[in-house]
Design a protein around this motif. Structure first.
Motif, mmCIF file in Angstrom:
data_model
loop_
_atom_site.group_PDB
_atom_site.id
_atom_site.type_symbol
_atom_site.label_atom_id
_atom_site.label_comp_id
_atom_site.label_asym_id
_atom_site.label_seq_id
_atom_site.Cartn_x
_atom_site.Cartn_y
_atom_site.Cartn_z
ATOM 1 N N VAL A 99 -85.826 -16.148 30.238
ATOM 2 C CA VAL A 99 -85.186 -16.443 31.618
ATOM 3 C C VAL A 99 -85.868 -15.225 32.523
ATOM 4 C CG1 VAL A 99 -83.401 -16.086 33.141
ATOM 5 C CG2 VAL A 99 -83.278 -17.676 31.123
ATOM 6 N N LYS A 100 -85.710 -13.953 31.873
ATOM 7 C CA LYS A 100 -86.396 -12.821 32.697
ATOM 8 C C LYS A 100 -87.846 -13.031 32.813
ATOM 9 C CE LYS A 100 -82.925 -9.819 33.334
ATOM 10 N NZ LYS A 100 -82.855 -8.881 34.951
ATOM 11 N N ALA A 101 -88.523 -13.253 31.797
ATOM 12 C CA ALA A 101 -89.951 -13.364 31.795
ATOM 13 C C ALA A 101 -90.310 -14.399 32.729
ATOM 14 C CB ALA A 101 -90.598 -13.842 30.524
ATOM 15 N N VAL A 102 -89.798 -15.519 32.663
ATOM 16 C CA VAL A 102 -90.219 -16.668 33.522
ATOM 17 C C VAL A 102 -90.266 -16.470 35.028
ATOM 18 C CG1 VAL A 102 -89.601 -19.085 34.300
ATOM 19 C CG2 VAL A 102 -89.873 -18.495 31.868
ATOM 20 N N SER A 103 -88.863 -15.758 35.127
ATOM 21 C CA SER A 103 -88.531 -15.302 36.681
ATOM 22 C C SER A 103 -89.475 -14.427 37.149
ATOM 23 C CB SER A 103 -87.273 -15.002 36.683
ATOM 24 O OG SER A 103 -86.355 -15.791 36.429
ATOM 25 N N HIS A 104 -90.000 -13.303 36.349
ATOM 26 C CA HIS A 104 -90.880 -12.354 36.724
ATOM 27 C C HIS A 104 -92.301 -12.959 37.211
ATOM 28 C CE1 HIS A 104 -94.250 -9.246 36.220
ATOM 29 N NE2 HIS A 104 -93.279 -8.772 36.983
ATOM 30 N N ASP A 105 -92.768 -13.718 36.113
ATOM 31 C CA ASP A 105 -94.151 -14.240 36.427
ATOM 32 C C ASP A 105 -94.184 -15.368 37.297
ATOM 33 O OD1 ASP A 105 -94.758 -12.549 34.408
ATOM 34 O OD2 ASP A 105 -95.112 -13.902 32.692
ATOM 35 N N PHE A 106 -93.189 -16.260 37.496
ATOM 36 C CA PHE A 106 -93.131 -17.280 38.510
ATOM 37 C C PHE A 106 -93.400 -16.621 39.899
ATOM 38 C CE2 PHE A 106 -91.170 -19.901 41.699
ATOM 39 C CZ PHE A 106 -91.278 -21.151 41.408
ATOM 40 N N LYS A 126 -93.771 -17.217 29.081
ATOM 41 C CA LYS A 126 -93.187 -16.680 27.659
ATOM 42 C C LYS A 126 -91.848 -17.790 27.603
ATOM 43 C CE LYS A 126 -90.670 -13.073 25.312
ATOM 44 N NZ LYS A 126 -90.404 -11.567 25.098
ATOM 45 N N GLY A 127 -91.702 -18.374 26.247
ATOM 46 C CA GLY A 127 -90.564 -19.044 26.022
ATOM 47 C C GLY A 127 -90.872 -20.639 26.350
ATOM 48 N N CYS A 128 -91.893 -20.970 26.987
ATOM 49 C CA CYS A 128 -92.050 -22.305 27.570
ATOM 50 C C CYS A 128 -93.370 -22.923 26.796
ATOM 51 C CB CYS A 128 -92.628 -22.145 29.152
ATOM 52 S SG CYS A 128 -91.197 -21.638 30.123
ATOM 53 N N GLY A 129 -92.737 -23.997 26.078
ATOM 54 C CA GLY A 129 -93.894 -25.004 25.382
ATOM 55 C C GLY A 129 -94.077 -26.148 25.920
ATOM 56 N N LYS A 130 -94.487 -27.187 25.079
ATOM 57 C CA LYS A 130 -94.901 -28.715 25.419
ATOM 58 C C LYS A 130 -93.585 -29.317 26.353
ATOM 59 C CE LYS A 130 -96.874 -32.736 24.018
ATOM 60 N NZ LYS A 130 -97.725 -32.824 25.229
ATOM 61 N N PHE A 131 -92.593 -29.184 25.861
ATOM 62 C CA PHE A 131 -91.442 -29.716 26.258
ATOM 63 C C PHE A 131 -91.356 -29.508 27.616
ATOM 64 C CE2 PHE A 131 -86.991 -29.505 27.498
ATOM 65 C CZ PHE A 131 -86.677 -30.745 27.791
ATOM 66 N N VAL A 132 -91.286 -28.122 28.039
ATOM 67 C CA VAL A 132 -90.952 -27.448 29.517
ATOM 68 C C VAL A 132 -92.068 -28.106 30.365
ATOM 69 C CG1 VAL A 132 -90.787 -25.477 30.623
ATOM 70 C CG2 VAL A 132 -89.878 -25.601 28.455
#
Length: 205
Positions: free
Chosen positions: A98-105, A117-123
């Motif tokens: 959640v922290k990594a996605v929010s920063h990189d978003f 980070k933490g986001c694969g094919k389903f996401v």
């Protein structure tokens, strides 16, 4: 501004700010509740490896009620986020994602969620379907997503060319919070809705 609208009985789908927003399907997938790209990605991160029960749904709703934007996540205390997502399990893993996605978003010119980070094919597949209007099931392996595509494609086939001049009563979440990239020296604030449009439209130019 509404760019298009198709309806089937009481269901309706429209396009706002280049982000495709759909009314809930009979499948009632949790992703349908979050058309906002950042919230959608975070929703997928939080609901992965869960049962999708009512408790999971209420926990994710509570998360967005407490942390509605990427900036609120980045500024939040780790203990506060952990307390909210505790019912989901795997707290350290989910917190890091959640922290990594929010920063990189906010900080990167990302093209699709698989870069986070933490986001694969389903996401990535869920984001394509619910935030970009992807309608081809080939290459999508998640059973629920393929069922949703079968439903929405039947809807489109029955109502092709139909349009309404009004939106349905149910309102889609729209974020209008002002956001700014961390570390940016640009004084012009950046709206989440603008980042939504960029993400849906493709590479930033």
């Amino acid at each position: 501004m509404t760019a298009g609208c198709r309806s089937l009985n009481t269901e309706c789908c429209w396009v706002t700010d280049s982000v495709v927003c759909c009314r809930s399907s009979p499948l009632s997938l949790i992703q349908e509740d979050y058309p906002d790209p950042w919230q959608h990605i975070i929703c997928c991160v939080l609901c992965s490896r869960t049962s999708g029960s009512a408790r999971i749904r209420s926990t994710i709703a509570a998360f967005f009620s407490t942390f509605p934007t990427p900036t609120t996540v980045l500024e939040a205390d780790v203990a506060d986020i952990t307390a909210v997502i505790h019912p989901l399990g795997l707290q350290p893993t989910r917190l890091a994602a959640v922290k990594a996605v929010s920063h990189d978003f906010l900080a990167t010119d990302w093209q699709e969620p698989s870069q986070f980070k933490g986001c694969g094919k389903f996401v990535a597949d869920s984001w394509k379907v619910f935030c970009k209007g992807h309608r081809v099931s080939r290459g999508i392996h998640d059973v629920k997503l393929t069922q949703y595509l079968a439903w929405v494609n039947r809807w489109d086939a029955q109502e092709q060319g139909g349009c309404h001049d009004h939106k349905p009563q149910a309102q889609v979440r729209q974020q209008h919070h002002t956001e700014q990239k961390p570390g940016s020296h640009n004084t012009e604030a950046r709206r989440v809705t603008r980042s939504q449009a960029r993400a849906a439209a493709g590479p930033h130019k």
